[in-house]
Design a protein around this motif. Structure first.
Motif, PDB file in Angstrom:
ATOM      1  N   GLU A 180     -27.668 -70.936  17.658  1.00  0.00           N
ATOM      2  CA  GLU A 180     -28.353 -71.752  16.647  1.00  0.00           C
ATOM      3  C   GLU A 180     -29.291 -70.868  15.822  1.00  0.00           C
ATOM      4  O   GLU A 180     -29.333 -70.937  14.592  1.00  0.00           O
ATOM      5  N   GLY A 181     -30.056 -70.010  16.524  1.00  0.00           N
ATOM      6  CA  GLY A 181     -31.016 -69.135  15.847  1.00  0.00           C
ATOM      7  C   GLY A 181     -30.315 -68.103  14.973  1.00  0.00           C
ATOM      8  O   GLY A 181     -30.776 -67.758  13.880  1.00  0.00           O
ATOM      9  N   THR A 182     -29.170 -67.615  15.440  1.00  0.00           N
ATOM     10  CA  THR A 182     -28.417 -66.605  14.678  1.00  0.00           C
ATOM     11  C   THR A 182     -27.866 -67.230  13.395  1.00  0.00           C
ATOM     12  O   THR A 182     -27.915 -66.623  12.316  1.00  0.00           O
ATOM     13  N   LEU A 183     -27.392 -68.482  13.510  1.00  0.00           N
ATOM     14  CA  LEU A 183     -26.896 -69.189  12.325  1.00  0.00           C
ATOM     15  C   LEU A 183     -28.028 -69.403  11.323  1.00  0.00           C
ATOM     16  O   LEU A 183     -27.901 -69.115  10.128  1.00  0.00           O
ATOM     17  N   ASP A 184     -29.172 -69.851  11.837  1.00  0.00           N
ATOM     18  CA  ASP A 184     -30.336 -70.076  10.969  1.00  0.00           C
ATOM     19  C   ASP A 184     -30.753 -68.772  10.281  1.00  0.00           C
ATOM     20  O   ASP A 184     -31.100 -68.750   9.094  1.00  0.00           O
ATOM     21  N   SER A 185     -30.700 -67.685  11.037  1.00  0.00           N
ATOM     22  CA  SER A 185     -31.087 -66.386  10.512  1.00  0.00           C
ATOM     23  C   SER A 185     -30.218 -66.009   9.305  1.00  0.00           C
ATOM     24  O   SER A 185     -30.715 -65.560   8.265  1.00  0.00           O
ATOM     25  N   LEU A 186     -28.913 -66.230   9.439  1.00  0.00           N
ATOM     26  CA  LEU A 186     -27.991 -65.885   8.351  1.00  0.00           C
ATOM     27  C   LEU A 186     -28.091 -66.859   7.182  1.00  0.00           C
ATOM     28  O   LEU A 186     -27.960 -66.474   6.022  1.00  0.00           O
ATOM     29  N   GLN A 187     -28.336 -68.145   7.511  1.00  0.00           N
ATOM     30  CA  GLN A 187     -28.437 -69.129   6.430  1.00  0.00           C
ATOM     31  C   GLN A 187     -29.674 -68.874   5.572  1.00  0.00           C
ATOM     32  O   GLN A 187     -29.632 -68.932   4.358  1.00  0.00           O
ATOM     33  N   ASN A 188     -30.780 -68.576   6.251  1.00  0.00           N
ATOM     34  CA  ASN A 188     -32.069 -68.503   5.543  1.00  0.00           C
ATOM     35  C   ASN A 188     -32.637 -67.090   5.425  1.00  0.00           C
ATOM     36  O   ASN A 188     -33.771 -66.913   5.010  1.00  0.00           O
ATOM     37  N   LEU A 189     -31.840 -66.112   5.832  1.00  0.00           N
ATOM     38  CA  LEU A 189     -32.236 -64.698   5.808  1.00  0.00           C
ATOM     39  C   LEU A 189     -33.613 -64.495   6.438  1.00  0.00           C
ATOM     40  O   LEU A 189     -34.547 -63.962   5.817  1.00  0.00           O
ATOM     41  N   ARG A 190     -33.745 -64.974   7.645  1.00  0.00           N
ATOM     42  CA  ARG A 190     -34.981 -64.755   8.385  1.00  0.00           C
ATOM     43  C   ARG A 190     -34.645 -64.406   9.826  1.00  0.00           C
ATOM     44  O   ARG A 190     -33.525 -64.729  10.270  1.00  0.00           O
ATOM     45  N   HIS A 191     -35.497 -63.751  10.559  1.00  0.00           N
ATOM     46  CA  HIS A 191     -36.861 -63.298  10.256  1.00  0.00           C
ATOM     47  C   HIS A 191     -36.776 -61.804  10.023  1.00  0.00           C
ATOM     48  O   HIS A 191     -36.246 -61.080  10.869  1.00  0.00           O
ATOM     49  N   GLU A 192     -37.370 -61.363   8.929  1.00  0.00           N
ATOM     50  CA  GLU A 192     -37.132 -59.990   8.488  1.00  0.00           C
ATOM     51  C   GLU A 192     -38.094 -59.017   9.162  1.00  0.00           C
ATOM     52  O   GLU A 192     -39.296 -59.253   9.248  1.00  0.00           O
ATOM     53  N   ILE A 193     -37.543 -57.893   9.639  1.00  0.00           N
ATOM     54  CA  ILE A 193     -38.352 -56.824  10.234  1.00  0.00           C
ATOM     55  C   ILE A 193     -38.913 -55.971   9.097  1.00  0.00           C
ATOM     56  O   ILE A 193     -38.178 -55.545   8.208  1.00  0.00           O
ATOM     57  N   GLU A 194     -40.231 -55.722   9.152  1.00  0.00           N
ATOM     58  CA  GLU A 194     -40.842 -54.876   8.119  1.00  0.00           C
ATOM     59  C   GLU A 194     -41.652 -53.781   8.786  1.00  0.00           C
ATOM     60  O   GLU A 194     -42.327 -54.028   9.786  1.00  0.00           O
ATOM     61  N   LEU A 195     -41.567 -52.580   8.236  1.00  0.00           N
ATOM     62  CA  LEU A 195     -42.312 -51.441   8.778  1.00  0.00           C
ATOM     63  C   LEU A 195     -42.964 -50.694   7.619  1.00  0.00           C
ATOM     64  O   LEU A 195     -42.365 -50.591   6.540  1.00  0.00           O
TER      65      LEU A 195
END
Ligand code: 13P
Ligand code: SF4
Length: 337
Positions: A302-317
């Protein structure tokens, strides 16, 4: 392992694959939901030019959408080779997704659940490491810091080289100093110390999953199943490792089980690996320590689908951390080549 993602799998075919794992929550209804999500994730991967990298401890249904499954070292190498994707979805824990970002600063790297941390990564901060290394350099001017990859990118940025469970001894042997501050896993540090003549000064972290496994539990299984081979992860305590036939990273356990003449194994690591072993080597028997990593299991389909649908959660450095961590990771890859 390269895992060509399955774009259309019927619920019944998925149930056939998952039922042998013995988890009764995989009913036909649940498999129908999962099959729908798998198809949608695979469609979105094409649309977004995304790939999915997954650690060996992930849930079995995650393996169905993964383009590559591996241990920390293999995943780091794979992340470094990505050329034809705009988005990397990392099904693993935060420090692993950070490593993917270190090697792909121009790409979007997504972690489906930002709570997916690691008790080892939590055991050391960059500030504490800088203080300790400065104190120790007064006594050992040639001190080198080797950080197990299970740490944050800012800790990696302060390290001379990283290592994984697959190459820790080799990195320590090959780095140009006899005095090593090894962070953050005390159990892995002890294992390295037993296999080198160098001075290993250890941090005091542990993996809460492996550290809870006792020699009594392992001994009980060994005595009740004659001929069983014990494969243990080096994050386990010394008294557990002493009972093992082989001390191996997660992917090295896969290779060992596949190639060994033995047909029964006690897999002393997180339970997810036993699921992968059962799915890929069905003719052998795997007994597991039944320890779950709650962080790894925060990643769901479910989380992986949400990640691809909404392009989240992005890693930033920050640039500084990205460059520093990359130097330490590249040093690991050079030293372990
Ligand atoms: P591996 O590098 O063996 O995959 O281990 C990673 C990890 O988090 C072990 O707990
Ligand atoms: Fe961290 Fe242990 Fe979980 Fe691995 S199993 S991610 S070391 S807490």
């Amino acid at each position: 392992m390269n895992a060509p993602a399955n774009s259309s799998l019927s619920p019944a075919a998925l149930l056939d694959k998952l039922a042998p794992l013995g988890d009764t929550s995989y009913s036909l209804d649940r498999c129908a939901d999962l099959a729908g999500m798998i198809a949608e994730i695979n469609r979105l991967k094409d649309e977004r030019r995304a790939i999915v990298l997954a650690h060996n401890y992930q849930r079995p249904e995650i393996f169905e959408v993964a383009d590559f499954i591996g241990d920390s070292l293999e995943l780091a190498r794979k992340a470094r080779e990505v050329t034809d994707a705009d988005v990397i979805v990392f099904c693993g824990v935060h420090f692993m997704a950070e490593t993917a970002k270190v090697f792909n600063p121009e790409r979007k790297v997504l972690l489906p659940d930002m709570r997916a941390g690691c008790s080892l990564a939590d055991a050391v901060t960059a500030e504490a490491l800088a203080d300790r290394a400065a104190d120790l350099r007064e006594v050992y001017p040639d001190l080198k810091v080797v950080s197990y990859v299970n740490c944050t990118a800012d800790v990696k940025a302060l390290s001379d080289a990283c290592c994984t469970s697959a190459n820790a001894v080799k990195i320590v042997e090959r780095i140009d100093s006899d005095n090593i501050l090894f962070v953050p896993d005390r159990n892995l540090a002890n294992y390295v110390a037993e296999n080198t003549r160098k001075r290993i000064i250890s941090w005091d972290g542990n993996c809460y999953v492996h550290h809870q496994i006792t020699p009594e539990e392992v001994d009980r299984v060994k005595r009740s199943i004659p001929g069983i081979k014990v494969l243990a992860h080096p994050e386990c305590r010394k008294d557990v490792l002493e009972l093992a036939d082989a001390v191996l990273s997660t992917s090295a356990m896969m290779r060992y089980a596949r190639e060994s003449e033995a047909d029964k194994f006690l897999v002393v690591t997180e339970c997810g690996l036993s699921d992968r072993l059962l799915m890929e080597i069905p003719d052998k028997r795997f007994y597991k320590a039944c320890k779950l990593c709650r962080f790894m299991k925060m990643i769901t389909l479910e989380g992986t689908l949400d990640s691809l649908q909404n392009l989240r959660h992005e890693i930033e450095l920050s640039d500084e951390v990205q460059k520093g961590a990359r130097r330490a990771l590249e040093r690991m890859l050079e030293l372990s080549a």
